[in-house]
Design a protein around this motif. Structure first.
Motif, PDB file in Angstrom:
ATOM      1  N   VAL A  93      76.972  70.558  17.733  1.00 16.62           N
ATOM      2  CA  VAL A  93      76.327  69.325  18.706  1.00 16.62           C
ATOM      3  C   VAL A  93      74.942  68.432  17.167  1.00 16.62           C
ATOM      4  N   TYR A  94      74.752  69.660  16.336  1.00 20.30           N
ATOM      5  CA  TYR A  94      73.646  69.121  15.789  1.00 20.30           C
ATOM      6  C   TYR A  94      74.476  67.952  14.521  1.00 20.30           C
ATOM      7  N   LEU A  95      75.208  68.639  14.138  1.00 19.56           N
ATOM      8  CA  LEU A  95      75.429  67.950  13.289  1.00 19.56           C
ATOM      9  C   LEU A  95      76.834  66.084  13.512  1.00 19.56           C
ATOM     10  N   LYS A  96      77.646  66.597  15.330  1.00 22.99           N
ATOM     11  CA  LYS A  96      77.832  65.768  15.626  1.00 22.99           C
ATOM     12  C   LYS A  96      76.886  64.637  16.405  1.00 22.99           C
ATOM     13  N   THR A  97      75.532  65.027  16.561  1.00 25.76           N
ATOM     14  CA  THR A  97      74.193  63.873  17.430  1.00 25.76           C
ATOM     15  C   THR A  97      74.704  62.907  15.618  1.00 25.76           C
ATOM     16  N   ILE A  98      73.918  64.107  14.143  1.00 25.74           N
ATOM     17  CA  ILE A  98      74.203  62.724  13.321  1.00 25.74           C
ATOM     18  C   ILE A  98      75.595  62.256  12.976  1.00 25.74           C
ATOM     19  N   ALA A  99      76.152  62.718  12.944  1.00 33.85           N
ATOM     20  CA  ALA A  99      77.133  61.688  12.505  1.00 33.85           C
ATOM     21  C   ALA A  99      77.590  60.505  14.055  1.00 33.85           C
ATOM     22  N   GLU A 100      76.863  60.782  15.121  1.00 31.50           N
ATOM     23  CA  GLU A 100      77.442  59.814  16.135  1.00 31.50           C
ATOM     24  C   GLU A 100      75.914  58.762  15.874  1.00 31.50           C
ATOM     25  N   LYS A 101      74.906  59.755  15.355  1.00 36.90           N
ATOM     26  CA  LYS A 101      73.986  58.395  14.668  1.00 36.90           C
ATOM     27  C   LYS A 101      74.502  57.371  13.736  1.00 36.90           C
ATOM     28  N   PHE A 102      75.091  58.151  12.568  1.00 43.26           N
ATOM     29  CA  PHE A 102      75.977  56.546  11.294  1.00 43.26           C
ATOM     30  C   PHE A 102      77.148  55.947  11.668  1.00 43.26           C
ATOM     31  N   SER A 103      77.560  56.361  13.052  1.00 43.09           N
ATOM     32  CA  SER A 103      78.961  55.661  13.844  1.00 43.09           C
ATOM     33  C   SER A 103      78.028  54.405  14.629  1.00 43.09           C
ATOM     34  N   TYR A 104      76.625  54.952  14.875  1.00 40.23           N
ATOM     35  CA  TYR A 104      76.116  54.543  15.934  1.00 40.23           C
ATOM     36  C   TYR A 104      75.833  52.974  14.900  1.00 40.23           C
ATOM     37  N   GLU A 105      75.301  53.359  13.387  1.00 39.29           N
ATOM     38  CA  GLU A 105      74.472  52.176  12.881  1.00 39.29           C
ATOM     39  C   GLU A 105      75.849  51.048  12.010  1.00 39.29           C
ATOM     40  N   LYS A 106      77.071  51.864  12.150  1.00 38.16           N
ATOM     41  CA  LYS A 106      77.675  51.056  11.406  1.00 38.16           C
ATOM     42  C   LYS A 106      78.642  49.682  12.273  1.00 38.16           C
ATOM     43  N   ARG A 107      78.148  50.621  13.707  1.00 39.44           N
ATOM     44  CA  ARG A 107      78.303  49.387  14.542  1.00 39.44           C
ATOM     45  C   ARG A 107      77.686  48.464  15.043  1.00 39.44           C
TER      46      ARG A 107
END
Length: 453
Positions: free
Chosen positions: A401-415
């Motif tokens: 869950v922590y890893l997916k949250t961090i990955a989602e943060k980086f993906s959101y910044e790309k968008r």
């Protein structure tokens, strides 16, 4: 000495000798077996001698070697593509020769499995084919072709070596460039994922008048030319045909800084950008535009002015071949100053770079806005496919869950980077590395169809 260096013993001989050792040990308990084993052993030694004579009694048949092999290589290899390598084997032995071939490929491939087994009949030419996919540009050194020939008894091997020390350069993906070029010439780019863009309006470059066909824009009807047509058997409507604006400057700006060092599927982001730039430059020349190139990192690298002369594509290919990643921060101010002084006419600038965070993009945003003020700027950066695969994987533990949250943060910044660039009128593409070429060509054709360049 050359005979002993070429002589090898097959595994079959060692297994037979091991069998004799076991049999002789058993013969101490059964003395009646000993004479039979001695005869069998001498017969075996005789067969080994006969095998050696068959293999080594001649080196040539007439003026031709008794065995010959060669490797067919392209003059240059295409980076990131499967390049065909062909081995040709020719035997003049009077028997069916069993062969093992070990091709010494360059160390960059880190492969030790290029081993083939085959059988070559007398006076037959046998062809073997395999593929190599390089992931780095530069010179690759091929070693020898080692061929181990055996008789049908398969007791001894005779080694032949051919073609030692051949250098082959690895260039940017010219195979991909040719593929796009052929499909563009036959209007079949959709086979590679290139979308057909509906033309909104038309450019102002008049080409000819032609008869009206169903589906033509009614606004293009030439009423004066229609009125002059008097043949009642023909359609009276005539339309104006327009062509795309030509001779537009299209520059590929390739960032060679440390952000382009990240590898995906063996290729770095820089190599993906180089391959896409090569294809796009060629498509631009086919569309009668002028293709140029600028590479930069902490300082400006190569500058190729936008031209459409014969041999210009070869010049771009040679420049791209020599590019290397640098490990310093990219200087966008130097890029802006270079474009300001050397690119006087408005054109399309395709900037291949990578922004991981929105703060990193904002540091360069003032220079991007200045470039977009004088030119049509298209920023091309990369989606992290490793993060994307992590996001698509279900989370089963708290750590997941922590890893997916961090990955989602980086993906959101790309968008968010895409949205913020759009706010300032800057075109952008966020793409997976493997889809870079198709998405870039799509965007170029879209901008051209809409008359934006």
């Amino acid at each position: 000495m050359s005979l002993f260096r070429a002589l090898f013993v097959s595994i079959r001989v060692w297994l037979i000798l091991l069998g004799f050792v076991v049999a002789f040990v058993v013969a101490y308990a059964l003395p009646l077996l000993l004479p039979v084993l001695e005869i069998a052993f001498w017969v075996f030694l005789l067969l080994v001698v006969i095998d050696a004579v068959l293999l080594f009694r001649q080196s040539q048949v007439g003026s031709q070697p008794v065995f010959f092999a060669r490797r067919a290589l392209p003059e240059r290899l295409s980076n990131g593509d499967d390049n065909p390598i062909t081995l040709y084997l020719e035997s003049r032995y009077p028997f069916n020769a069993s062969v093992e071939i070990i091709d010494e490929i360059p160390f960059q491939f880190q492969r030790r499995d290029v081993l083939f087994q085959s059988e070559v009949k007398p006076n037959e030419v046998r062809t073997l084919r395999y593929d190599l996919r390089p992931t780095r540009r530069g010179e690759y050194s091929f070693g020898a072709i080692n061929v181990y020939v055996m008789t049908p008894m398969r007791l001894l091997k005779r080694r032949f070596q051919f073609e030692q020390g051949r250098l082959v350069p690895v260039y940017p993906s010219y195979l991909q460039m040719r593929q796009y070029e052929l499909l563009a010439a036959s209007n079949r780019l959709t086979e590679l994922g290139i979308k057909k863009i509906r033309r909104i309006g038309h450019s102002m470059e008049f080409e000819q008048v032609r008869p009206y066909t169903q589906g033509d824009d009614l606004r293009t009807i030439n009423w004066k030319a229609t009125a002059r047509r008097s043949d009642p058997n023909q359609s009276n409507l005539v339309v104006n045909a327009y062509t795309d604006e030509r001779s537009q400057a299209v520059y590929c700006l390739i960032d060679k800084g440390r952000v382009m060092r990240s590898p995906f599927e063996g290729l770095t982001l820089l190599d993906y950008a180089i391959n896409a730039s090569l294809v796009l430059s060629n498509i631009a020349l086919i569309k009668q535009d002028r293709a140029g190139l600028i590479t930069f990192s902490d300082k400006i690298g190569q500058v190729v002015p936008a031209e459409r002369r014969p041999g210009h594509m070869l010049k771009i290919l040679e420049v791209l071949y020599r590019q290397k990643t640098r490990y310093l921060e990219t200087d966008f101010e130097a890029l802006y100053a270079t474009i300001r002084t050397q690119v006087r006419q408005r054109g399309l600038l395709l900037l291949f770079t990578n922004f991981e965070t929105i703060s990193g993009m904002r540091r360069q945003l003032p220079y991007l806005r200045r470039l977009a003020k004088d030119h049509l700027l298209l920023v091309v950066f990369f989606d992290n496919t490793e993060l994307r695969s992590l996001l698509d994987t279900p989370a089963h533990t708290t750590e997941d869950v922590y890893l997916k949250t961090i990955a989602e943060k980086f993906s959101y910044e790309k968008r968010q980077i895409v949205k913020e660039l759009q706010q300032y009128g800057i075109q952008s593409i966020l793409t997976a590395p493997k889809d870079l070429t198709a998405n870039t060509v799509n965007k170029y054709l879209e901008l051209k169809a809409r008359g934006m360049i």
